[in-house]
Design an enzyme around this catalytic site. Structure first.
Site, PDB file in Angstrom:
ATOM      1  N   LEU A 125      51.732 106.033 -22.743  1.00 12.57           N
ATOM      2  CA  LEU A 125      51.549 106.573 -24.139  1.00 12.57           C
ATOM      3  C   LEU A 125      52.566 107.740 -24.018  1.00 12.57           C
ATOM      4  O   LEU A 125      52.374 108.863 -23.186  1.00 12.57           O
ATOM      5  CB  LEU A 125      50.000 107.200 -24.293  1.00 12.57           C
ATOM      6  CG  LEU A 125      49.799 107.998 -25.417  1.00 12.57           C
ATOM      7  CD1 LEU A 125      49.857 107.150 -26.704  1.00 12.57           C
ATOM      8  CD2 LEU A 125      48.579 108.585 -25.255  1.00 12.57           C
ATOM      9  N   HIS A 229      50.108 115.946 -14.814  1.00 16.66           N
ATOM     10  CA  HIS A 229      51.207 116.646 -15.385  1.00 16.66           C
ATOM     11  C   HIS A 229      50.931 117.232 -16.595  1.00 16.66           C
ATOM     12  O   HIS A 229      50.245 116.961 -17.448  1.00 16.66           O
ATOM     13  CB  HIS A 229      52.161 115.445 -15.638  1.00 16.66           C
ATOM     14  CG  HIS A 229      53.776 115.936 -15.844  1.00 16.66           C
ATOM     15  ND1 HIS A 229      54.026 116.553 -17.139  1.00 16.66           N
ATOM     16  CD2 HIS A 229      54.729 116.071 -15.121  1.00 16.66           C
ATOM     17  CE1 HIS A 229      55.224 116.840 -16.919  1.00 16.66           C
ATOM     18  NE2 HIS A 229      55.896 116.362 -15.895  1.00 16.66           N
TER      19      HIS A 229
END
Length: 335
Positions: A125, A229
């Protein structure tokens, strides 16, 4: 109108651009034209039903129907770990005690495992920066579950997603630098590339055979185990809204978390309804719905307004054209 559609060989330049923009650590989007070309060939074959269902890897592109721009990518891999191991570190909590000293200690260890064999994986994604607002990310993310819900028998009972671990602004990966690199004497990008393009024998050859005690690791490495992240925080939120939860596994290179959910418990899979299309000039609905086709082979998804009455979904001609459906066809709708 934004449309999510199947990817094919003609999308190579677009996919390579997205791979470059995604940056380091995005294993499923290597900056390798040959690898990406193979993936797009497999995607086309998967949508056309020309590979065994277990080997299918569906890649989806987010396209602006007005301009033709490709602004994002997502994917569903029907199974993982059948031909190549799917390695992770399991974070194990251990308790030791000495009654004679009245001491009780809790320790965490990282243990190499291959536990998700045969599971479906949603991943890849990624959206361009200027598309990360206005619901485009949610459309692209949820379209993967609409794909699964269209033909659930083509996917496993359990679904997982791996999220990219923490990298510093200059591209360094604390867990790789302080831990994984000690076992894999190569650059992160090389290890990342080999993970996606080889049989992973190098991991079997070089990975630690014994548990790694987290307390013995440098603080920069300990601090990022199971962390996402910064660019992956919205993706994590979307996964959690669908029912995904961390399952105690982390990536062996960057320590990013793995989350999992039962296929039939994914909110979008569970709540989407099959409805018959009826074309109208205008719709009265105040809020848009998630709408997709009802087949993998002809899969397309949009977010658009629809009037729902009983088992009928009333759509405008523009929405029907974006989905490539006609009056009387079946679509899946999640309000």
């Amino acid at each position: 109108m934004l449309v999510v559609r199947p990817a094919g060989p003609a999308d190579l330049d677009h996919l390579l651009e997205l791979a470059i923009l995604s940056g380091p650590g995005f294993t499923s989007l290597p900056e390798d034209p040959d690898a990406l070309a193979e993936r797009l060939d497999l995607s086309q074959a998967s949508f056309e039903g020309r590979v065994p269902w277990q080997e299918a890897w569906y890649t989806l592109m987010l396209e602006d129907g007005d301009t033709g721009d490709i602004d994002g990518v997502g994917s569903v891999k029907a199974t993982v770990g059948l031909k190549r191991p799917f390695f992770s570190f399991r974070v194990v909590n251990n308790t030791v005690q000495s009654p004679s000293l009245g001491v009780k200690l809790d320790h965490q260890t990282l243990v190499l495992v291959n536990e998700c064999t045969g599971w479906t994986e949603v991943g890849s994604l990624f959206l361009k920066a200027d598309r990360r607002k206005g619901g485009a990310g949610r459309l692209l993310s949820q379209s993967r579950y609409m794909l699964i819900g269209a033909q659930p028998d083509l996917f496993a009972d359990m679904v997982l997603a791996e999220l990219r671990g923490v990298f510093t602004p200059d591209g360094a990966c604390p867990f790789w630098d302080h831990v994984a690199h000690k076992f894999f004497p190569m650059e992160f990008d090389d290890a990342d590339r080999m993970t996606g393009s080889t049989d992973k024998q190098f991991i079997l050859d070089l990975a630690p055979r014994h548990p790694i005690y987290v307390e013995l690791l440098p603080e920069p490495a300990r601090a990022v185990i199971g962390k996402v992240h910064p660019q992956g925080v919205p993706a994590m939120a979307l996964l959690e809204s669908e029912g995904f939860r961390p399952n105690g596994l982390v990536d062996i290179f960057d320590a990013g978390p793995t989350v999992a959910c039962g296929r039939d418990n994914i909110r979008t899979v569970r709540d989407a309804r099959r409805l018959k299309v009826e074309l109208v000039d205008t719709v009265q609905a105040e809020l848009p719905a998630l709408i997709s086709t009802d087949s993998v082979a002809a899969f397309r998804a949009v977010r658009a307004k629809a009037d729902i009455e009983g088992d009928i979904a009333r759509l405008t001609a523009e929405t029907a054209a974006a989905l490539k459906v006609r009056s009387g066809d079946t679509v899946r709708v999640k309000s």
